[in-house]
Motif scaffolding. Structure first.
Motif, PDB file in Angstrom:
ATOM      1  N   UNK A  39      30.347  57.475  19.708  1.00 23.32           N
ATOM      2  CA  UNK A  39      31.633  57.631  19.043  1.00 23.32           C
ATOM      3  C   UNK A  39      32.093  56.431  18.236  1.00 23.32           C
ATOM      4  N   UNK A  40      31.264  55.414  18.098  1.00 18.81           N
ATOM      5  CA  UNK A  40      31.671  54.188  17.400  1.00 18.81           C
ATOM      6  C   UNK A  40      31.953  54.425  15.920  1.00 18.81           C
ATOM      7  N   UNK A  41      31.234  55.333  15.299  1.00 19.52           N
ATOM      8  CA  UNK A  41      31.473  55.612  13.885  1.00 19.52           C
ATOM      9  C   UNK A  41      32.766  56.413  13.721  1.00 19.52           C
ATOM     10  N   UNK A  42      33.004  57.389  14.603  1.00 15.96           N
ATOM     11  CA  UNK A  42      34.230  58.190  14.513  1.00 15.96           C
ATOM     12  C   UNK A  42      35.484  57.357  14.750  1.00 15.96           C
ATOM     13  N   UNK A  43      35.378  56.272  15.501  1.00 16.30           N
ATOM     14  CA  UNK A  43      36.544  55.434  15.785  1.00 16.30           C
ATOM     15  C   UNK A  43      36.914  54.513  14.619  1.00 16.30           C
ATOM     16  N   UNK A  44      36.136  54.503  13.588  1.00 17.12           N
ATOM     17  CA  UNK A  44      36.404  53.680  12.409  1.00 17.12           C
ATOM     18  C   UNK A  44      36.483  54.601  11.190  1.00 17.12           C
ATOM     19  N   UNK A  45      36.841  54.047  10.067  1.00 21.08           N
ATOM     20  CA  UNK A  45      36.850  54.772   8.809  1.00 21.08           C
ATOM     21  C   UNK A  45      35.536  54.484   8.087  1.00 21.08           C
ATOM     22  N   UNK A  46      34.940  55.514   7.524  1.00 16.16           N
ATOM     23  CA  UNK A  46      33.767  55.306   6.684  1.00 16.16           C
ATOM     24  C   UNK A  46      34.080  55.869   5.304  1.00 16.16           C
ATOM     25  N   UNK A  47      33.694  55.127   4.290  1.00 18.11           N
ATOM     26  CA  UNK A  47      33.935  55.561   2.911  1.00 18.11           C
ATOM     27  C   UNK A  47      32.649  55.484   2.110  1.00 18.11           C
ATOM     28  N   UNK A  48      32.509  56.406   1.181  1.00 16.71           N
ATOM     29  CA  UNK A  48      31.371  56.367   0.269  1.00 16.71           C
ATOM     30  C   UNK A  48      31.704  55.371  -0.833  1.00 16.71           C
ATOM     31  N   UNK A  49      31.018  54.244  -0.820  1.00 14.45           N
ATOM     32  CA  UNK A  49      31.270  53.193  -1.805  1.00 14.45           C
ATOM     33  C   UNK A  49      30.497  53.435  -3.096  1.00 14.45           C
ATOM     34  N   UNK A  50      29.376  54.125  -2.985  1.00  9.26           N
ATOM     35  CA  UNK A  50      28.538  54.398  -4.150  1.00  9.26           C
ATOM     36  C   UNK A  50      27.839  55.723  -3.925  1.00  9.26           C
ATOM     37  N   UNK A  51      27.758  56.524  -4.985  1.00  9.70           N
ATOM     38  CA  UNK A  51      27.104  57.823  -4.881  1.00  9.70           C
ATOM     39  C   UNK A  51      26.361  58.078  -6.188  1.00  9.70           C
ATOM     40  N   UNK A  52      25.086  58.395  -6.066  1.00  5.07           N
ATOM     41  CA  UNK A  52      24.267  58.711  -7.238  1.00  5.07           C
ATOM     42  C   UNK A  52      23.535  60.016  -6.946  1.00  5.07           C
ATOM     43  N   UNK A  53      23.670  60.976  -7.842  1.00  6.18           N
ATOM     44  CA  UNK A  53      23.042  62.283  -7.653  1.00  6.18           C
ATOM     45  C   UNK A  53      22.174  62.612  -8.855  1.00  6.18           C
ATOM     46  N   UNK A  54      20.988  63.121  -8.580  1.00  5.32           N
ATOM     47  CA  UNK A  54      20.070  63.584  -9.622  1.00  5.32           C
ATOM     48  C   UNK A  54      19.843  65.076  -9.403  1.00  5.32           C
ATOM     49  N   UNK A  55      20.113  65.867 -10.442  1.00  7.67           N
ATOM     50  CA  UNK A  55      19.909  67.311 -10.378  1.00  7.67           C
ATOM     51  C   UNK A  55      18.569  67.623 -11.027  1.00  7.67           C
ATOM     52  N   UNK A  56      17.644  68.178 -10.246  1.00  5.31           N
ATOM     53  CA  UNK A  56      16.260  68.345 -10.676  1.00  5.31           C
ATOM     54  C   UNK A  56      15.982  69.761 -11.175  1.00  5.31           C
ATOM     55  N   UNK A  57      16.461  70.747 -10.402  1.00  4.28           N
ATOM     56  CA  UNK A  57      16.267  72.156 -10.765  1.00  4.28           C
ATOM     57  C   UNK A  57      17.563  72.899 -10.517  1.00  4.28           C
ATOM     58  N   UNK A  58      17.704  74.039 -11.164  1.00  5.01           N
ATOM     59  CA  UNK A  58      18.883  74.866 -10.945  1.00  5.01           C
ATOM     60  C   UNK A  58      18.859  75.451  -9.537  1.00  5.01           C
ATOM     61  N   UNK A  59      20.013  75.495  -8.944  1.00  4.36           N
ATOM     62  CA  UNK A  59      20.191  76.177  -7.656  1.00  4.36           C
ATOM     63  C   UNK A  59      21.009  77.428  -7.927  1.00  4.36           C
ATOM     64  N   UNK A  60      20.569  78.539  -7.416  1.00  3.07           N
ATOM     65  CA  UNK A  60      21.237  79.814  -7.666  1.00  3.07           C
ATOM     66  C   UNK A  60      21.883  80.343  -6.389  1.00  3.07           C
ATOM     67  N   UNK A  61      22.919  81.147  -6.555  1.00  2.00           N
ATOM     68  CA  UNK A  61      23.573  81.819  -5.434  1.00  2.00           C
ATOM     69  C   UNK A  61      22.984  83.216  -5.325  1.00  2.00           C
ATOM     70  N   UNK A  62      22.778  83.757  -4.156  1.00  2.00           N
ATOM     71  CA  UNK A  62      22.903  83.124  -2.837  1.00  2.00           C
ATOM     72  C   UNK A  62      21.599  82.442  -2.451  1.00  2.00           C
ATOM     73  N   UNK A  63      21.724  81.351  -1.760  1.00  2.86           N
ATOM     74  CA  UNK A  63      20.537  80.676  -1.233  1.00  2.86           C
ATOM     75  C   UNK A  63      20.932  79.815  -0.039  1.00  2.86           C
ATOM     76  N   UNK A  64      19.999  79.639   0.852  1.00  7.50           N
ATOM     77  CA  UNK A  64      20.160  78.696   1.953  1.00  7.50           C
ATOM     78  C   UNK A  64      19.398  77.435   1.570  1.00  7.50           C
TER      79      UNK A  64
END
Length: 130
Positions: A39-64
């Motif tokens: 529970x040590x992580x839940x007892x503190x705040x965590x924030x996303x300081x940096x986020x980088x996303x690469x989209x490679x292929x299309x994702x279609x609905x519906x899909x798992x």
């Protein structure tokens, strides 16, 4: 495994990029919850300081989507995870996120138990940018 929702689509019937980032967040938070055994992580705040996303292929609905998550770097107060979204063994997108742990609004050292989890779920051979 995460299911896409009808509302995740854009006007072209693809999974919207913002929705994909939300799916990455959900997978990352489930990963964090599963590893936070003391529970040590839940007892503190965590924030996303940096986020980088690469989209490679299309994702279609519906899909798992099969979401892969692993650590690529552990710092004193932050860590970086790499994630992949897969469908039918095809990688659709990848996301790299650096997370900072805060206590009382200031960066705080990652707990020892969390550091030991890093070793068990570390992905080798990837150089993440801090």
């Amino acid at each position: 495994m995460l299911a896409t929702r009808f509302s995740d689509q854009d006007p072209n019937f693809h999974i919207n990029n913002v929705a994909m980032i939300g799916l990455f967040q959900e997978a990352r938070l489930r990963f964090t919850a599963a590893l936070d055994v003391d529970g040590a992580i839940r007892r503190a705040t965590t924030v996303a300081a940096s986020l980088k996303t690469e989209f490679i292929q299309e994702a279609l609905y519906p899909t798992d989507l099969t979401m892969g998550v692993g650590f690529v770097r552990m710092g004193r107060t932050s860590w970086t995870v790499i994630q992949g979204a897969f469908c039918d063994d095809q990688c659709l997108a990848v996301c790299e996120v650096t997370v900072v742990r805060l206590v009382d609004g200031a960066p705080d050292e990652a707990p020892a138990g969390w550091r030991s989890q890093h070793a068990a779920f570390s992905i080798r051979g990837i150089d993440a940018q801090p």
